[in-house]
Scaffold this motif. Structure first.
Motif, short mmCIF file in Angstrom:
data_model
loop_
_atom_site.label_atom_id
_atom_site.label_comp_id
_atom_site.label_asym_id
_atom_site.label_seq_id
_atom_site.Cartn_x
_atom_site.Cartn_y
_atom_site.Cartn_z
N ARG A 1 0.85 -1.19 0.00
CA ARG A 1 0.00 0.00 0.00
C ARG A 1 0.88 1.25 0.00
NH1 ARG A 1 -2.54 -2.34 5.30
NH2 ARG A 1 -0.29 -2.62 5.42
N VAL A 2 0.81 2.00 -1.08
CA VAL A 2 1.69 3.15 -1.29
C VAL A 2 0.87 4.41 -1.46
CG1 VAL A 2 3.57 4.10 -2.68
CG2 VAL A 2 3.33 1.61 -2.47
N ILE A 3 1.30 5.49 -0.81
CA ILE A 3 0.74 6.82 -1.03
C ILE A 3 1.67 7.58 -1.95
CG2 ILE A 3 0.00 8.99 0.02
CD1 ILE A 3 -1.72 6.58 0.80
N GLY A 4 1.17 7.99 -3.11
CA GLY A 4 1.95 8.81 -4.03
C GLY A 4 1.56 10.26 -3.88
N LEU A 5 2.54 11.14 -3.68
CA LEU A 5 2.30 12.57 -3.48
C LEU A 5 2.95 13.37 -4.60
CD1 LEU A 5 3.16 12.89 0.34
CD2 LEU A 5 0.89 12.64 -0.68
N SER B 1 3.02 17.46 -6.46
CA SER B 1 2.60 18.83 -6.76
C SER B 1 3.43 19.28 -7.95
CB SER B 1 2.83 19.77 -5.57
OG SER B 1 2.39 21.07 -5.89
N GLY B 2 2.76 19.62 -9.02
CA GLY B 2 3.45 19.88 -10.27
C GLY B 2 3.82 21.34 -10.48
N THR B 3 4.10 21.68 -11.73
CA THR B 3 4.58 23.02 -12.06
C THR B 3 3.49 24.07 -12.06
OG1 THR B 3 4.46 22.29 -14.38
CG2 THR B 3 6.64 22.32 -13.34
N SER B 4 2.24 23.69 -11.80
CA SER B 4 1.21 24.69 -11.55
C SER B 4 1.19 25.10 -10.08
CB SER B 4 -0.17 24.15 -11.95
OG SER B 4 -0.26 24.02 -13.35
N HIS B 5 1.91 24.33 -9.23
CA HIS B 5 2.10 24.60 -7.79
C HIS B 5 0.86 25.18 -7.11
CE1 HIS B 5 4.12 27.93 -10.10
NE2 HIS B 5 3.24 28.64 -9.43
N ASP B 6 -0.30 24.53 -7.37
CA ASP B 6 -1.52 25.01 -6.73
C ASP B 6 -2.04 24.07 -5.65
OD1 ASP B 6 -2.09 23.02 -8.53
OD2 ASP B 6 -3.74 24.06 -9.52
N ALA B 7 -1.68 22.78 -5.72
CA ALA B 7 -2.23 21.82 -4.77
C ALA B 7 -1.34 20.59 -4.70
CB ALA B 7 -3.65 21.42 -5.17
N ILE B 8 -1.55 19.81 -3.65
CA ILE B 8 -0.87 18.53 -3.48
C ILE B 8 -1.88 17.43 -3.79
CG2 ILE B 8 0.31 16.99 -1.86
CD1 ILE B 8 0.87 19.62 -0.20
N ASP B 9 -1.54 16.57 -4.74
CA ASP B 9 -2.38 15.42 -5.07
C ASP B 9 -1.82 14.19 -4.35
OD1 ASP B 9 -3.99 16.91 -6.79
OD2 ASP B 9 -2.66 16.54 -8.49
N ALA B 10 -2.72 13.45 -3.71
CA ALA B 10 -2.33 12.22 -3.02
C ALA B 10 -3.15 11.07 -3.56
CB ALA B 10 -2.54 12.36 -1.51
N VAL B 11 -2.47 10.02 -3.99
CA VAL B 11 -3.11 8.82 -4.50
C VAL B 11 -2.77 7.66 -3.57
CG1 VAL B 11 -2.92 7.05 -6.31
CG2 VAL B 11 -3.29 9.43 -6.93
N GLY B 12 -3.77 6.86 -3.27
CA GLY B 12 -3.53 5.60 -2.58
C GLY B 12 -3.54 4.48 -3.59
N ALA B 13 -2.47 3.70 -3.64
CA ALA B 13 -2.36 2.64 -4.64
C ALA B 13 -1.90 1.34 -4.00
CB ALA B 13 -1.39 3.05 -5.74
N ASP B 14 -2.66 0.28 -4.24
CA ASP B 14 -2.21 -1.07 -3.91
C ASP B 14 -1.38 -1.57 -5.08
OD1 ASP B 14 -2.85 -2.31 -1.44
OD2 ASP B 14 -4.98 -2.20 -1.95
N ILE B 15 -0.10 -1.87 -4.84
CA ILE B 15 0.80 -2.23 -5.94
C ILE B 15 1.43 -3.59 -5.66
CG2 ILE B 15 2.79 -1.50 -7.30
CD1 ILE B 15 2.32 1.35 -6.35
N ALA B 16 1.45 -4.42 -6.69
CA ALA B 16 2.11 -5.73 -6.60
C ALA B 16 2.90 -5.96 -7.88
CB ALA B 16 1.08 -6.83 -6.39
#
Length: 386
Positions: free
Chosen positions: A2-6, A8-23
């Protein structure tokens, strides 16, 4: 895992967080996206960050404050994501951080700086953190961007024809399948559009909501041709750029000789993004272009791009089961997963590095590092499951 991917790109307006089950099984990375959340930066932090970006000047005290505050904001987003997507238990956080400078000179990338101190994330969540992904690729002779090349190549493996994965953030980047594949930044995505809107509104607005301003403006051919003369567009890939070049000051300098109505400026730089993306893709003749990122929410830009692409089918990543808003955070979750297992996360043919490398730096969690073992054979494909 279980991985949280964080991200914030070059628009620097917000932080996106994705929860991903990876195998990783039988040469395939398998991903189940558990959820996505987006947390806007506090206005004071966004304002201080924007003021510190090129061509602004900044002292080390400001860098320290930003590194701490951004790290704390990323930590809060990660904590919320762990609670919301995984009932409070996860294995790893992969944090891209906030790019504040990408040092490119005469086509060579010499360094990069992403702020958002990972210790704050590890302390708040108790989880190990992978961060600073780009530096290792640069040390191996690569551009350090775009780093989604490996993800895209695995994700698009086996699709008929030739596919291009296009992300339109502040800067637009593409990965084109083939033998070998190619990945590079095409130029501005939303960067100059956002700058034009800020100029038009005295900073009251930061982006062209639903492409309304571009739709009611007129494209100025003279300004467009002037902008298209930028040498970056003629440079061969692999190549990378950023707001070090395409920023508000850049636009203001060009406009000195061509004053226009505000909406005409927005329309023209929107056309610039469509032209430069389509022109960059033309030599590859892709049969489909799969888009993601904030630019997909601008129907005026998407219509201009569709017209310029001509025969290539324009679609969004949502049609392939990957939410557009989650694409880049998911990609960095995968890169964090690969790093945790000692597997390379870069694709040398895409970044121009001498060889593929294991990316990033590890910050231990409360229990140190304890990751399940996986086969050390590099993955050959990537699948998304429901």
């Amino acid at each position: 895992m279980r991985v949280i991917g964080l991200m914030s790109g070059t628009s620097h307006d917000a932080i996106d967080a994705v929860g991903a089950d990876i195998a990783l099984r039988e040469g395939a990375i398998q991903i189940r996206i558990a959820g996505l959340l987006s947390r806007p930066y506090p206005e004071w932090l966004r304002s201080e960050l924007i003021a510190a970006l090129p061509p602004g000047s900044v002292d080390m005290a400001t860098v320290c404050r930003l590194d701490t505050a951004i790290g704390q904001a990323f930590a809060a987003a990660a904590e919320s994501a762990v609670a919301e997507f995984f009932d409070g238990t996860a294995d790893l956080v992969a944090s891209h951080g906030q790019t504040v400078y990408h040092w490119v000179s005469e086509g060579t990338t010499h360094g990069t700086l992403q702020l958002g101190q990972p210790a704050w994330i590890a302390e708040r969540t108790g989880l190990p953190v992978v961060s600073d992904f780009r530096s290792r690729d640069i040390a191996a002779g690569g551009q350090g961007a775009p780093l989604v090349g490996l993800f895209d190549v695995l994700w698009l493996a086996g699709r008929p024809g030739r596919s291009a994965a296009l992300n339109i953030g502040g800067i637009a980047n593409v990965t084109v399948t083939g033998d070998p594949p190619s990945a590079f930044d095409t130029g501005p995505g939303n960067a100059l559009i956002d700058a034009a809107v800020a100029l038009a509104t005295g900073g009251a607005e930061h982006f062209d909501r639903a492409g309304i301003r571009a739709a009611r403006g007129m494209v100025d051919d003279y300004l467009l041709e002037t902008l298209l003369a930028e040498p970056y567009y003629d440079a061969p890939p692999p190549k990378t750029t950023g707001k070090e070049l395409f920023n508000r000051t850049y636009l203001e300098r060009v406009l000195r000789s061509r004053p226009l109505a505000p909406d005409d400026i927005v329309a023209t730089v929107t056309a610039l993004t469509a032209h430069t993306i389509a022109d960059a893709l033309r030599p590859f003749a892709p049969t489909e272009v799969i888009t993601s990122g904030g630019g997909t929410r601008n129907p005026t830009l998407m219509a201009m791009l569709s017209e310029r692409l001509r025969t290539a089918k324009l679609r969004t990543s949502d049609e392939l089961g990957l939410p557009s808003a989650a694409k880049e955070a998911t990609a960095f979750a995968v890169l964090g997963f690969l790093t945790a297992h000692g597997l390379a996360g870069s694709y040398a043919a895409c970044t121009g590095a001498a060889h593929a490398t294991v990316l990033g730096s590890l910050t231990p969690g409360a229990a140190g590092f304890a990751f399940p073992s996986v086969p050390k054979t590099p993955p050959q494909r990537l699948t998304l499951t429901g």
